[in-house]
Design an enzyme around this catalytic site. Structure first.
Site, PDB file in Angstrom:
ATOM      1  N   THR A  37       0.696  -1.423   0.385  1.00 49.31           N
ATOM      2  CA  THR A  37       0.052   0.077   0.119  1.00 49.31           C
ATOM      3  C   THR A  37       0.681   1.536   0.095  1.00 49.31           C
ATOM      4  OG1 THR A  37      -1.553  -0.849   1.241  1.00 49.31           O
ATOM      5  CG2 THR A  37      -1.744   1.770   1.567  1.00 49.31           C
ATOM      6  N   ASN A  44      -5.449  -8.866  -8.644  1.00 50.60           N
ATOM      7  CA  ASN A  44      -5.415  -9.812  -7.181  1.00 50.60           C
ATOM      8  C   ASN A  44      -6.758 -10.904  -7.126  1.00 50.60           C
ATOM      9  OD1 ASN A  44      -6.223  -7.031  -6.943  1.00 50.60           O
ATOM     10  ND2 ASN A  44      -6.935  -7.360  -5.114  1.00 50.60           N
ATOM     11  N   SER A  60       5.388  -6.670  -2.091  1.00 47.08           N
ATOM     12  CA  SER A  60       5.182  -6.647  -0.223  1.00 47.08           C
ATOM     13  C   SER A  60       4.978  -7.882  -0.169  1.00 47.08           C
ATOM     14  CB  SER A  60       3.042  -6.843  -0.750  1.00 47.08           C
ATOM     15  OG  SER A  60       2.965  -7.035   1.163  1.00 47.08           O
ATOM     16  N   GLY A  61       6.023  -7.940   1.312  1.00 47.16           N
ATOM     17  CA  GLY A  61       5.826  -8.766   1.766  1.00 47.16           C
ATOM     18  C   GLY A  61       5.887 -10.096   2.312  1.00 47.16           C
ATOM     19  N   THR A 113      13.263   5.223  11.137  1.00 48.46           N
ATOM     20  CA  THR A 113      14.638   3.664  11.489  1.00 48.46           C
ATOM     21  C   THR A 113      13.774   2.756  10.960  1.00 48.46           C
ATOM     22  OG1 THR A 113      14.872   5.417  13.522  1.00 48.46           O
ATOM     23  CG2 THR A 113      15.168   2.951  12.992  1.00 48.46           C
ATOM     24  N   CYS A 138     -16.154  -6.359   1.950  1.00 48.04           N
ATOM     25  CA  CYS A 138     -17.499  -5.878   3.157  1.00 48.04           C
ATOM     26  C   CYS A 138     -16.986  -4.490   3.576  1.00 48.04           C
ATOM     27  CB  CYS A 138     -17.078  -6.656   3.837  1.00 48.04           C
ATOM     28  SG  CYS A 138     -18.953  -6.699   4.846  1.00 48.04           S
TER      29      CYS A 138
HETATM   30  N1  PLP Z   1      -1.493  -4.099  -4.170  1.00 49.18           N
HETATM   31  C1  PLP Z   1      -1.925  -5.270  -4.721  1.00 49.18           C
HETATM   32  C2  PLP Z   1      -2.648  -5.911  -5.402  1.00 49.18           C
HETATM   33  C3  PLP Z   1      -2.279  -6.190  -2.969  1.00 49.18           C
HETATM   34  O1  PLP Z   1      -3.353  -7.549  -3.469  1.00 49.18           O
HETATM   35  C4  PLP Z   1      -2.107  -5.913  -1.894  1.00 49.18           C
HETATM   36  C5  PLP Z   1      -2.896  -6.902  -0.740  1.00 49.18           C
HETATM   37  O2  PLP Z   1      -4.061  -7.039  -1.017  1.00 49.18           O
HETATM   38  C6  PLP Z   1      -1.955  -4.086  -2.354  1.00 49.18           C
HETATM   39  C7  PLP Z   1      -1.363  -3.519  -3.029  1.00 49.18           C
HETATM   40  C8  PLP Z   1      -1.725  -3.958  -0.491  1.00 49.18           C
HETATM   41  O3  PLP Z   1      -0.207  -4.601  -0.241  1.00 49.18           O
HETATM   42  P1  PLP Z   1      -0.275  -4.216   1.068  1.00 49.18           P
HETATM   43  O4  PLP Z   1      -1.126  -5.247   2.037  1.00 49.18           O
HETATM   44  O5  PLP Z   1       1.544  -5.030   1.717  1.00 49.18           O
HETATM   45  O6  PLP Z   1      -0.264  -2.963   2.392  1.00 49.18           O
END
Ligand code: PLP
Length: 383
Positions: free
Chosen positions: A70, A149, A197-198, A235, A324
């Site tokens: 995000t 996603n 994202s990790g 940090t 939701c």
């Molecule tokens: N972008 C996509 C396509 C995602 O699927 C997600 C998480 O579901 C994110 C961004 C957000 O990542 P994070 O959960 O690391 O903030």
């Protein structure tokens, strides 16, 4: 429980936790400190940065660690729009982006930027001609995700990035779902910014990175101590960064050792099993250009949430396609953009496989899901 919700998050790999532990305990130094404890942490950051860059076939200095996907999306969009404000105030994003992109675009619209939402076809693919039509002289950024996603569709990013560049705009891709699942090389794709994202690749939650093409400037969004070469102050979350690095190293090994092929075979077994066992089932997303672990469906005449709860009872974690909000279940914006009706979209179910899933897991699901759908259909008035 059998876990089929890897697009939501993945379990932390034990190897990742093992590498993180020292940095949660004895090796607690601040990487900005000059003494040896600080330098130990600094070295660990360097190793992690090399590993993340390695997975992307990119340079370590191009990696900016963030608090997750995000924040990486926010930095990419806000950072490049503010940096290039003088060139123009037009942003193009696909209509099927994650909220981290869509809501950030909306917040820039409120501040005076023009936002164009790109349509997608029935398989959730952004058509290059739609992007050509959307480009304007004042377009400064195009953002299209590498893979979706909800339905797993993989976009023709190289082609789209070339169109954006031809028109003088920058190109960002949210690769959060694609990283580790398929080989992702921002230089080959020709993009300028890429988010990851990790926790989607067996690393920890609350850590991610933005890959920023060398030489590209972004307006800083987080000011303070000047960490991350002045691009993201604060940090560093050393343990999480170490975990992300290890997860990236393991993902790179998996890609080399044929993990995507194995997962695709399992996914195809699941798809063909469900399509033949559930009358009227619809596979959503692209039939072949989709993430290896991603199987998504519509089951007409039933609610995805009802299937989800029944599967939960049977020991399976899955996801429905809806979000939701404020207590109301909204149909997925992705499925609506693909041309499905709100009624169709209510029957969405997403099954996302991961590296610990086996054929026996899939067969067990195939043994219960068709019966659940039939039971729910029979319960409908007149069903
Ligand atoms: N972008 C996509 C396509 C995602 O699927 C997600 C998480 O579901 C994110 C961004 C957000 O990542 P994070 O959960 O690391 O903030």
């Amino acid at each position: 429980m059998t876990y089929f919700d890897h697009a939501a998050t993945t379990p932390l790999a034990s190897e990742v936790l093992e590498e993180m532990m020292p940095f949660l305990t004895a090796a607690y130094g601040n990487p900005s400190s000059i003494h040896s404890l600080g330098q130990e942490a600094k070295c660990a950051l360097d190793v992690a940065r090399d590993r993340v860059a390695g997975l992307l076939h990119a340079q370590a200095r191009e990696i900016v660690f963030t608090s997750g996907g995000t924040e990486a999306d926010n930095l990419a969009i806000r950072g490049s729009l503010w940096q290039n404000e003088n060139k123009g105030r037009h942003l193009v994003v696909s209509s099927i982006e994650h909220e981290a992109v869509l809501d950030t675009a909306e917040s820039m619209r409120v501040l005076g930027w023009d936002v164009t939402l790109l349509p997608v076809d029935r398989a959730a693919v952004v058509q290059p001609d739609a992007l050509k039509d959307a480009m304007r002289p004042d377009t400064t950024l195009v953002s299209v995700m590498t893979a979706n996603n909800e339905v797993g569709t993989i976009q023709p990013i190289a082609e789209l990035a070339a169109i954006a560049h031809e028109a003088g705009a920058l190109f960002h891709t949210d690769a959060v779902q694609a990283i580790g699942a398929i080989d992702v090389a921002p230089n080959e794709m020709g993009v300028d910014l890429l988010s990851l994202s990790g926790h989607k690749l067996y690393g920890p939650k609350g850590i991610g990175a933005l890959w920023v093409r060398h030489g590209m400037r972004l307006a800083v969004q987080m000011t303070g101590g000047g960490q991350e070469r002045e691009r993201r102050s604060g940090t560093e979350n050393v343990a999480a960064i170490v975990g992300l690095g290890k997860a990236c190293e393991m993902a790179a090994e998996g890609l080399l050792n044929g993990a995507p092929g194995r997962l695709s075979a399992l996914r195809d077994h699941l798809i063909s099993g469900l399509m033949s066992a559930v009358p009227g089932a619809v596979l959503t997303g692209h039939p072949s250009r989709r993430l290896p672990g991603s199987a998504s469906f519509l089951f007409p005449w039933v609610e995805g949430e009802a299937i989800l709860l029944n599967l939960d009872f049977e020991g399976f974690c899955v996801s429905s396609g809806s979000a939701c909000s404020a207590g109301a279940i909204e149909p997925s914006h992705v499925l609506l953009a693909m041309g499905f009706s709100p009624d169709d979209a209510r029957g969405a179910l997403r099954l996302t496989l991961g590296r610990d899933n086996t054929e026996a897991d899939v067969d067990r699901l195939l043994g219960v899901l068709p019966g659940i759908v039939q039971r729910l259909r029979d319960l409908r008035p007149g069903g």
